[in-house]
Scaffold this motif. Structure first.
Motif, PDB file in Angstrom:
ATOM      1  N   THR B  67     -11.569  30.914 -16.880  1.00  0.00           N
ATOM      2  CA  THR B  67     -12.292  31.976 -17.576  1.00  0.00           C
ATOM      3  C   THR B  67     -13.756  31.923 -17.139  1.00  0.00           C
ATOM      4  N   GLU B  68     -14.593  32.800 -17.700  1.00  0.00           N
ATOM      5  CA  GLU B  68     -15.979  32.845 -17.244  1.00  0.00           C
ATOM      6  C   GLU B  68     -16.710  31.548 -17.600  1.00  0.00           C
ATOM      7  N   LEU B  69     -16.483  31.087 -18.840  1.00  0.00           N
ATOM      8  CA  LEU B  69     -17.125  29.853 -19.282  1.00  0.00           C
ATOM      9  C   LEU B  69     -16.054  28.855 -19.710  1.00  0.00           C
ATOM     10  N   CYS B  70     -16.306  27.553 -19.478  1.00  0.00           N
ATOM     11  CA  CYS B  70     -15.303  26.540 -19.826  1.00  0.00           C
ATOM     12  C   CYS B  70     -15.335  26.233 -21.314  1.00  0.00           C
ATOM     13  N   HIS B  71     -14.366  25.429 -21.773  1.00  0.00           N
ATOM     14  CA  HIS B  71     -14.266  25.185 -23.216  1.00  0.00           C
ATOM     15  C   HIS B  71     -15.423  24.335 -23.741  1.00  0.00           C
ATOM     16  N   ILE B  72     -16.069  23.580 -22.863  1.00  0.00           N
ATOM     17  CA  ILE B  72     -17.221  22.782 -23.321  1.00  0.00           C
ATOM     18  C   ILE B  72     -18.449  23.680 -23.454  1.00  0.00           C
ATOM     19  N   CYS B  73     -18.658  24.566 -22.458  1.00  0.00           N
ATOM     20  CA  CYS B  73     -19.832  25.443 -22.508  1.00  0.00           C
ATOM     21  C   CYS B  73     -19.753  26.459 -23.646  1.00  0.00           C
ATOM     22  N   THR B  74     -18.519  26.784 -24.087  1.00  0.00           N
ATOM     23  CA  THR B  74     -18.392  27.763 -25.171  1.00  0.00           C
ATOM     24  C   THR B  74     -18.390  27.102 -26.548  1.00  0.00           C
ATOM     25  N   ASP B  75     -18.398  25.747 -26.576  1.00  0.00           N
ATOM     26  CA  ASP B  75     -18.363  25.029 -27.852  1.00  0.00           C
ATOM     27  C   ASP B  75     -19.806  24.816 -28.335  1.00  0.00           C
ATOM     28  N   PRO B  76     -20.222  25.496 -29.430  1.00  0.00           N
ATOM     29  CA  PRO B  76     -21.630  25.385 -29.845  1.00  0.00           C
ATOM     30  C   PRO B  76     -22.015  23.960 -30.243  1.00  0.00           C
ATOM     31  N   LYS B  77     -21.031  23.151 -30.685  1.00  0.00           N
ATOM     32  CA  LYS B  77     -21.333  21.766 -31.088  1.00  0.00           C
ATOM     33  C   LYS B  77     -21.859  20.941 -29.921  1.00  0.00           C
TER      34      LYS B  77
END
Lengths: 200, 200
Positions: B67-77
């Motif tokens: 996807t455009e952003l990975c799951h770490i970059c999309t995790d606000p925490k």
């Protein structure tokens, strides 16, 4: 703990089907292809699809083959002496071909008799072999099956077929491997070598 | 000497692109799939094609991502403390994630500076990293590059970027590995461990 993205996880899982590839190697392979060589990865994907779909078996000797008959079965020189060598797998056949010693044809079982796994004579194409023996062109059948329980059982079964058809049947010699040291050879091999001793 | 059929040879050659796979293993892999598991071979082919074509890079941290952003970059925490860890590869990132110690975000270089191979700052996405630093949200940048010549050179280059932007920059400790025996640790590591000693 972080997980891989779905397609990456799918690739890593799929790579683990390859013999000798565990989770760590599969991950290393996936990253290596993605990082450095996507073109080769695509080629491997296409090669796998083509091979799995298009490689069949020779109608006569059952080795892997893309045509009806393999290059050995279609070579008239290989039928001159009427000798057939029975092997367990295409890899075994290749090992024998690489010695350049044997000039006859092969019959590739693609496995061994194993009633517990539901592998019977039909699954090894022994009906095809029986027909070939019945045609009367075979002068000798050489058994080159693995020296294991399954290999021995299969060898005995095929020897019976030959006896019925009065075809000469032999088995490759079992004994100490060349270059081996007696000290390190297992007892079973050593006692086989003694009972199979030859006049010097 | 016998040769493989064209498709089989093509598959064996293609398998050799995998790291750690030589001609013998490639042949064993090809035979194993053909003999026992064509279905899995087809799945591997499809997984390779899908992965090579569809896995891209996260627009922010450059790790592998569909996807455009990975799951770490999309995790606000993961952005709470404003710490970014710079690693050389997705495999290194995974190794750090598995320690469950680091709770910030990553930047994955996907390689190291290597002028001889034509790999410059642009190829490692250091322009993207520079922009991220300029936004002023980063409180600390941790360098977790390999302790090699290329890793060190890349670390120095990134440290310069941080100094220009007045962002705090640190590097993971170099010294003796836990559980290692001093007797067997190489001299360079040992002298690094001495010069990097800490008050006990």
């Amino acid at each position: 703990m972080s997980r891989h993205t779905p397609l990456l996880q799918q690739l890593i899982d799929a790579l683990r089907i390859l013999p000798g590839v565990g989770p760590k190697s599969a991950q290393r392979m996936a990253f290596s292809l993605l990082e450095r060589n996507r073109e080769a990865g695509l080629q491997l994907g296409a090669a796998l699809t083509a091979a799995m779909n298009k490689i069949g078996h020779c109608q006569q000797c059952r080795t892997f083959c893309e045509t009806e008959l393999c290059h050995i079965c279609t070579d008239p020189k290989r039928a001159l002496d009427g000798i057939i060598c029975v092997v367990g797998s295409a890899a075994d056949q290749l090992a024998i071909e690489q010695t350049a010693q044997f000039k006859g044809r092969y019959f590739v079982l693609q496995g061994y008799l194993s009633p517990l796994d539901g592998i019977g004579p039909q699954d090894l194409g022994l009906d095809i072999l029986g027909k070939t023996l019945a045609e009367g062109q075979v002068t000798e059948l050489i058994l080159a099956t693995n020296p294991t329980v399954e290999g021995d059982a299969t060898a005995f079964y095929i020897a019976e077929l030959c006896h019925k058809r009065q075809v000469k049947v032999s088995r490759i010699a079992q004994g100490i491997p060349i270059g081996g040291e007696l000290e390190f050879i297992d007892g079973t091999t050593l006692s086989h070598a003694f009972s199979g001793r030859k006049v010097f």
